[in-house]
Design a protein around this motif. Structure first.
Motif, mmCIF file in Angstrom:
data_model
loop_
_atom_site.group_PDB
_atom_site.id
_atom_site.type_symbol
_atom_site.label_atom_id
_atom_site.label_comp_id
_atom_site.label_asym_id
_atom_site.label_seq_id
_atom_site.Cartn_x
_atom_site.Cartn_y
_atom_site.Cartn_z
ATOM 1 N N UNK A 182 12.165 16.760 -5.768
ATOM 2 C CA UNK A 182 12.713 15.424 -6.043
ATOM 3 C C UNK A 182 13.610 15.016 -4.886
ATOM 4 N N UNK A 183 13.380 13.822 -4.419
ATOM 5 C CA UNK A 183 14.159 13.295 -3.308
ATOM 6 C C UNK A 183 15.454 12.699 -3.832
ATOM 7 N N UNK A 184 16.567 13.065 -3.230
ATOM 8 C CA UNK A 184 17.852 12.446 -3.565
ATOM 9 C C UNK A 184 17.866 11.085 -2.863
ATOM 10 N N UNK A 185 18.091 9.999 -3.646
ATOM 11 C CA UNK A 185 17.845 8.678 -3.076
ATOM 12 C C UNK A 185 18.553 8.368 -1.759
ATOM 13 N N UNK A 186 19.863 8.568 -1.695
ATOM 14 C CA UNK A 186 20.585 8.135 -0.486
ATOM 15 C C UNK A 186 21.521 9.214 -0.007
ATOM 16 N N UNK A 188 11.173 10.235 -7.571
ATOM 17 C CA UNK A 188 9.783 10.487 -7.256
ATOM 18 C C UNK A 188 9.597 11.994 -7.191
ATOM 19 N N UNK A 189 8.639 12.502 -7.954
ATOM 20 C CA UNK A 189 8.401 13.942 -7.955
ATOM 21 C C UNK A 189 7.190 14.254 -7.101
ATOM 22 N N UNK A 190 7.317 15.305 -6.336
ATOM 23 C CA UNK A 190 6.187 15.788 -5.554
ATOM 24 C C UNK A 190 5.988 17.246 -5.930
ATOM 25 N N UNK A 191 4.808 17.726 -5.711
ATOM 26 C CA UNK A 191 4.568 19.132 -5.998
ATOM 27 C C UNK A 191 5.487 19.980 -5.118
ATOM 28 N N UNK A 192 6.024 21.058 -5.685
ATOM 29 C CA UNK A 192 6.913 21.918 -4.897
ATOM 30 C C UNK A 192 6.198 22.451 -3.672
ATOM 31 N N UNK A 193 6.895 22.432 -2.548
ATOM 32 C CA UNK A 193 6.337 23.057 -1.350
ATOM 33 C C UNK A 193 6.979 24.423 -1.129
ATOM 34 N N UNK A 194 8.194 24.586 -1.684
ATOM 35 C CA UNK A 194 8.897 25.837 -1.418
ATOM 36 C C UNK A 194 8.359 26.987 -2.261
ATOM 37 N N UNK A 195 7.573 26.667 -3.294
ATOM 38 C CA UNK A 195 6.981 27.771 -4.061
ATOM 39 C C UNK A 195 6.033 28.575 -3.171
#
Ligand SMILES: *[C@@H]1O[C@H](CO)[C@@H](O)[C@H](O)[C@H]1NC(C)=O
Ligand SMILES: *[C@@H]1O[C@H](CO)[C@@H](O)[C@H](O)[C@H]1NC(C)=O
Length: 409
Positions: free
Chosen positions: A331-335, A383-390
């Motif tokens: 999840x992106x932190x908005x600002x 906005x959720x994206x699939x985890x990349x760090x997994x």
């Protein structure tokens, strides 16, 4: 290493060692529930490979580990210094449980009989094992011989300094054991006798911590240990609290270990030509989130980790960027600027744990699909994206991953 959380399994094996007749030998020792404790307490350093016969990575490791044991024995033939051992997890299920083995082969590092969550994660080559052992057997404490030497000591991320009457003291043994355990997290110095007599009360030993002077608002960048000098556990907690920073840098060497700590990542992606963002992030966390222990705060070089950045639709030009990776979603932190607003980043983290981030994401998605968006875009629906760090968790290209919870049924 962050000991908080994983510390319960860090137990001193409490039993009396009978006659220690176990010689190091020049090959890998077969370890079972019968000889485990004797081996652990009678050696300064033990590398224990947890394996199974059917795991192909274990099969590949076996001859390399044997050759490494033989080379290491040549270099350190004295009894009680170092042993390489192996545990067949199909035969020793209880031991595999006790050590929380979730992948084969897992190579645990045990120092002075202390079981911790530290693992060998380096290359599985003879040279790498030999080098690792050589480094681990160096004295973890550097002695200084003049006050100038001490004044000029490189502080780096932080140093612990001991002013001791002499080496021959139970308190120094405790310091040495703790330093040995925490050797990768801090630098440890010591000065003895006359040299340090003005720096400590007469007849007493003193430990102080000196922190990185470049971090502003660091509450106690100089502090003296006031706890029990012979309590291994208490001193370990103190060193851990002082030396393992609230915000750590992630790279490809430590990513596997960090991900195995199991806490979601709160990441700052920064541009290495603009390091001010790191300082700002650290200061904000120190100021507003010093007691937050449900997540790991990390900084990541945006160039090194551009893959997850692109995945969130960001590029180097957008840095600095803050995001949470829960190992399921990102999840992106908005600002970014809002990290300085009291409570804003905390709310973002709370929303992860309450499920609100995930829920709002689905809500926003639904609204979008119905193309009758009732959500104000100014409110930045997460906005959720699939985890990349997994992907940085232990890889199936290096380990046989297992489901231990299945055994409990
Ligand atoms: C300090 O710790 C040691 C080891 O845990 C313990 O035996 C001793 O009683 C403690 N001393 C005090 C004053 O609490
Ligand atoms: C582990 O267990 C989970 C749930 O019980 C299952 O979804 C997953 O496929 C299992 N993985 C392996 C490698 O067996």
């Amino acid at each position: 290493m962050k000991v908080t959380g994983g510390f319960e399994i860090l137990t001193r094996l409490s039993f009396l060692v009978t006659q220690l007749t176990l010689a190091a030998g020049n090959s890998v020792v077969v370890v079972t529930h019968e000889n485990l404790e004797e081996i652990l307490v009678s050696n300064e350093l033990v590398l224990l490979s947890f394996y199974t016969d059917w795991c192909r990575f274990s099969q590949i490791l076996a001859p390399i580990f044997e050759e490494a044991a033989s080379k290491i024995h040549q270099k350190f033939p004295e009894n009680g210094r170092v042993i390489l051992g192996k545990i067949n997890c199909d035969k020793e299920e209880e031991l595999a449980d006790k050590f929380d083995i979730l992948k084969y082969p897992t190579i645990k590092i045990i120092r002075n009989g202390l079981i911790s969550n530290q693992e060998y994660r380096g290359q599985r080559s003879v040279e790498a094992f030999v080098q690792f052992v050589e480094k681990e057997l160096l004295d973890p404490i550097e002695e200084f011989h003049s006050v100038d030497e001490l004044k000029n000591a490189e502080v780096g991320n932080g140093i612990v300094i001991g002013y001791f009457v002499s080496k021959d003291h139970a308190e120094y043994d405790t310091y040495r054991k703790v330093a040995s355990l925490m050797r990768n997290d801090c630098r440890f110095l010591v000065g003895f006798g006359e040299l340090t007599k003005d720096l400590r009360p007469p007849g007493k030993n003193v430990l102080v911590y000196r922190g990185d002077p470049s971090i502003p608002n660091q509450k106690d960048y100089y502090s003296e240990y006031s706890g029990n000098m012979t309590s291994f556990k208490e001193l370990t907690f103190w060193v851990d609290k002082k030396c393992v920073p609230l915000v750590r840098e992630i790279n490809f060497d430590n990513a596997e270990e960090l991900s195995e700590e199991g806490l979601p990542f709160v990441l700052l992606f920064y541009n290495k030509h603009d390091l001010g963002a790191i300082q700002e992030f650290k200061t904000a966390i120190q100021r507003h989130l010093a007691d937050e222990n449900r997540v790991n705060f990390l900084t990541a070089d945006g160039e090194l980790f551009k893959h997850p950045l692109y995945h969130m639709g960001m590029s180097m030009g957008d840095l600095p960027v803050v995001a949470i990776d829960s190992f399921i979603h990102m999840y992106l932190f908005p600002r970014f600027e809002d990290i300085n607003q009291p409570g804003v980043l905390k709310k973002f983290i709370d929303d992860l744990f309450s499920g609100a981030l995930h829920y709002n994401f689905h809500l926003a998605l639904e609204a979008q699909e119905k193309s009758e968006s009732t959500i104000d875009p100014a409110e930045f629906p997460p906005v959720a994206h699939e985890s990349k760090f997994k992907e940085l968790k232990p890889s199936k290209h290096r380990y046989t991953l297992i489901n231990r919870s299945k055994d409990e049924l």
